[in-house]
Design a protein around this motif. Structure first.
Motif, PDB file in Angstrom:
ATOM      1  N   GLU A 110      17.187  73.285  19.828  1.00 38.07           N
ATOM      2  CA  GLU A 110      16.570  72.599  18.686  1.00 38.07           C
ATOM      3  C   GLU A 110      17.015  71.141  18.649  1.00 38.07           C
ATOM      4  O   GLU A 110      16.207  70.224  18.440  1.00 38.07           O
ATOM      5  CB  GLU A 110      16.970  73.314  17.399  1.00 38.07           C
ATOM      6  N   LYS A 111      18.289  70.893  18.895  1.00 34.67           N
ATOM      7  CA  LYS A 111      18.812  69.518  18.883  1.00 34.67           C
ATOM      8  C   LYS A 111      18.210  68.715  20.031  1.00 34.67           C
ATOM      9  O   LYS A 111      17.846  67.539  19.859  1.00 34.67           O
ATOM     10  CB  LYS A 111      20.335  69.532  19.013  1.00 34.67           C
ATOM     11  N   LYS A 157      15.360  69.118  21.468  1.00 38.07           N
ATOM     12  CA  LYS A 157      13.962  68.802  21.209  1.00 38.07           C
ATOM     13  C   LYS A 157      13.834  67.707  20.162  1.00 38.07           C
ATOM     14  O   LYS A 157      12.814  67.017  20.088  1.00 38.07           O
ATOM     15  CB  LYS A 157      13.204  70.055  20.755  1.00 38.07           C
ATOM     16  N   SER A 158      14.890  67.570  19.357  1.00 40.18           N
ATOM     17  CA  SER A 158      14.858  66.517  18.329  1.00 40.18           C
ATOM     18  C   SER A 158      15.288  65.168  18.891  1.00 40.18           C
ATOM     19  O   SER A 158      15.319  64.178  18.158  1.00 40.18           O
ATOM     20  CB  SER A 158      15.787  66.883  17.170  1.00 40.18           C
ATOM     21  N   GLY A 159      15.669  65.138  20.161  1.00 38.00           N
ATOM     22  CA  GLY A 159      16.020  63.876  20.790  1.00 38.00           C
ATOM     23  C   GLY A 159      17.501  63.697  21.060  1.00 38.00           C
ATOM     24  O   GLY A 159      17.928  62.647  21.539  1.00 38.00           O
ATOM     25  N   ASP A 160      18.294  64.735  20.795  1.00 43.19           N
ATOM     26  CA  ASP A 160      19.740  64.644  21.016  1.00 43.19           C
ATOM     27  C   ASP A 160      20.018  64.793  22.512  1.00 43.19           C
ATOM     28  O   ASP A 160      19.938  65.898  23.068  1.00 43.19           O
ATOM     29  CB  ASP A 160      20.447  65.746  20.211  1.00 43.19           C
ATOM     30  N   ARG A 170      20.872  68.023  24.976  1.00 44.63           N
ATOM     31  CA  ARG A 170      20.025  68.330  26.140  1.00 44.63           C
ATOM     32  C   ARG A 170      20.885  68.514  27.377  1.00 44.63           C
ATOM     33  O   ARG A 170      20.703  69.463  28.146  1.00 44.63           O
ATOM     34  CB  ARG A 170      18.997  67.217  26.338  1.00 44.63           C
ATOM     35  N   SER A 209      11.360  70.207  26.805  1.00 40.43           N
ATOM     36  CA  SER A 209      10.428  69.361  26.056  1.00 40.43           C
ATOM     37  C   SER A 209       9.151  70.097  25.699  1.00 40.43           C
ATOM     38  O   SER A 209       8.581  69.901  24.622  1.00 40.43           O
ATOM     39  CB  SER A 209      10.070  68.122  26.884  1.00 40.43           C
ATOM     40  N   ARG A 258       9.882  77.851  17.593  1.00 44.68           N
ATOM     41  CA  ARG A 258      11.086  77.455  16.861  1.00 44.68           C
ATOM     42  C   ARG A 258      12.189  78.487  16.958  1.00 44.68           C
ATOM     43  O   ARG A 258      13.368  78.178  16.908  1.00 44.68           O
ATOM     44  CB  ARG A 258      10.769  77.242  15.385  1.00 44.68           C
TER      45      ARG A 258
END
Lengths: 342, 238
Positions: B31-32, B34-37, B41, B83, B88
């Motif tokens: 989740e992180k 995918k949020s851009g973290d 990743r 990506s 969810r």
């Protein structure tokens, strides 16, 4: 009490062992008896009951009595349902399954030695048809009968039991199982033509008479109708893709769309053309030269069209062969290798 | 991302990163990520390196290391899967990633000279994540049962041995995780089929008799954590 989910680890009829997400291993009753190992399945959860001891003893005594009465009644009433249809699985091995109205396998036999071996690896009697066919396909992949290369074929042919036709519900179910087999093979990255065929009493009788599966006869008939020459030897021994020429041609024969009546009509039409392989009984020896079948005036000879290499190979093999054989494992293996171009 | 830039990936000694108590779960990392973290990743990719290696190895048909070009392709595919994945609840992420890895690897191998000798499938795997996952899990379950039998354990034993109470089961799973990470303790299991109780007893507070009673279950769960049972492990970790 309600339905819960877990990964099916082991199955025995409508019972199984599942692993839940909470890490619990449970012996359960499955909501879908046709489920397969590896699938996430639903099962019935039983609540825990605590009763006084004397009630537990009384309940046990009643249960024993009830089981006795049930077993007595079952001995008369619970006979296996009659076989309503025979479902043939042709991979080369070939296997015949007799199913009742619940699509439970009542009879299972291999047409050739490879078919018998396949049944030893994947015993299917008493199991649901979907589970049985998928397990047989799995065993065929594991045994190397379906593998690398693109010339694999799986035919699922349904013919009637003792009655005249196959119940439409069984035909629909078998087609749906064919889709499941396609998905399974695609998930295993095995390329194969998977076709579901249904035929009537005439196809079944011809198959019994010639000791060849009805699926192979259906392919041969359609191939002949397309002008592709098929010898009796190919009908018995060659991979079905080789009978049609190759996998792409097999796919193009439109087997999946054959209705029982159409196939029966095709049988009658080709009989009228007096093709040799329909007349020769299985026990007759093949001559040293393979005679070209008599064709109707409308059908051009194959040599005018130019023969496919696979057909040439099959006919050469026929010329060398001295006797129409039943099953020879080395010969079947050679035919399989030729068909796969190995 | 370049494999050679990350020493942990290059070393591949990261099987148990996401099993540590202080680490985020795979679902949280996903989740992180995918949020851009970017840290999350990288952590997710590191955590799943053994899975990527296994998936690559299955396609190319040989043992691979992080230095192999095919593994770089596999890592990029896994990055792409992070990506592209949309659920969810992150269920089926592993199967989704497995499918992407196979497709990208087949593309890559087809571009190589003499690719026709590799016997690659003519068609891509179908986009049926559930079917792919069921097939992969079935293969794992067959291997798992075979490995259990080495220790004289059957699935029926696990049904009997499994702690029925949720708390006891969580503690048993915790012991199994520790057992899986402790090479010396595991060597004892391999040699004698016994759980080294004294070594593990004090850590979880479970009485030694409880550990003994659930020995087979603990060994089985430890096998899932130690071995190449990515889909079974993922199922337990959800």
């Amino acid at each position: 009490m309600g339905l819960k989910k877990g990964v099916l680890m082991e199955v025995d009829g409508n019972l199984g062992i599942v692993l839940t997400r909470e890490g619990e291993f449970l012996h359960v009753r499955l909501a879908d008896p046709g489920a397969r190992i590896g699938e996430e399945v639903e099962y019935w959860e039983h609540g825990n009951l605590r009763v006084p001891r004397f009630l537990a003893v009384a309940a046990a005594a009643c249960l024993v009595l009830a089981i006795g009465v049930w077993a007595f009644l079952q001995s008369f009433a619970a006979r296996p349902g009659p076989v309503l249809a025979y479902v043939w699985l042709d991979i080369n091995p070939s296997v015949q399954l007799g199913v009742d109205r619940r699509l439970t396998v009542r009879v299972a036999e291999g047409l050739n030695r490879e078919g018998e071996n396949l049944l030893l690896k994947a015993p299917v009697q008493g199991r649901r048809l979907r589970e049985a066919l998928l397990d047989l396909v799995d065993a065929a992949v594991a045994g190397g009968y379906l593998g690398s290369g693109s010339e694999n074929a799986v035919l699922i042919t349904t013919v009637p039991g003792e009655q005249d036709g196959v119940p439409s519900e069984i035909v629909r179910n078998v087609r749906s199982i064919g889709d499941d087999i396609r998905r399974e093979l695609a998930a295993r990255h095995v390329e194969a033509v998977v076709e579901s065929i249904s035929g009537g009493r005439e196809l079944k009788q011809k198959a019994q008479e010639m000791k060849v599966s009805p699926g192979r006869i259906a392919v041969a008939l359609k191939a002949l109708a397309e002008g592709i020459q098929v010898s009796e030897e190919q009908l018995r021994e060659a991979p079905v893709t080789a009978m049609a020429g190759n996998a792409q041609r097999l796919r193009g024969l439109g087997l999946g769309n054959i209705q029982p009546l159409q196939l029966d009509e095709l049988v009658k039409q080709l009989k009228a053309n007096k093709l040799r392989f329909f007349q020769a009984p299985a026990s007759e020896q093949l001559p040293e030269k393979v005679e070209e079948p008599a064709l109707s005036p409308e059908q051009p000879r194959a040599q005018d069209k130019g023969q496919d290499k696979g057909q040439e190979k099959g006919q050469e093999k026929g010329q060398q062969k001295k006797q129409g054989s039943e099953k020879g494992e080395p010969k079947a293996a050679q035919a399989r290798k030729q068909g796969r171009g190995k | 991302m370049h494999v050679e830039d990350d020493p942990i990936i290059a070393d591949c000694s990261c099987e148990f990163i996401y099993m540590r108590e202080d680490s985020n779960s795979p679902a949280e990392l996903l989740e992180k990520a995918k949020s851009g973290d970017r840290e999350a990743r990288s952590a997710l990719i590191r955590a799943y390196m053994p899975f990527v290696l296994s998936a690559v190895s299955k396609v190319v048909g040989r043992y691979v290391t992080a230095q192999d070009d095919e593994v770089s392709v596999g890592i990029e595919a896994f990055d792409e899967a992070i990506s592209a994945y949309e659920d969810r609840k992150s269920r089926n992420f592993l199967a989704f990633a497995g499918l992407i890895i196979r497709r990208r690897l087949i593309d890559y191998l087809r571009r190589q000279p003499r690719s026709e000798e590799l016997g690659l499938p003519e068609v891509y795997p179908a986009d049926d994540v559930e079917a792919f996952e069921a097939v992969e899990r079935r293969d794992e379950i067959q291997r798992f049962k075979a490995e259990l039998s080495r220790f004289g354990i059957s699935l029926a034993d696990l049904v009997r041995d499994c702690p029925k109470h949720k708390d006891a089961r969580e503690r048993a799973k915790q012991i199994a995780r520790l057992l899986a990470m402790d090479e010396e303790a595991w060597a004892c299991v391999e040699a004698r089929g016994q759980v080294p109780i004294s070594r593990l007893e004090g850590v979880t507070g479970l009485h030694r008799k409880t550990i003994e009673r659930h020995r087979k279950y603990i060994i089985a769960i430890a096998l899932i954590y130690r071995g190449e049972y990515f889909y079974l492990r993922d199922y337990l970790e959800q």
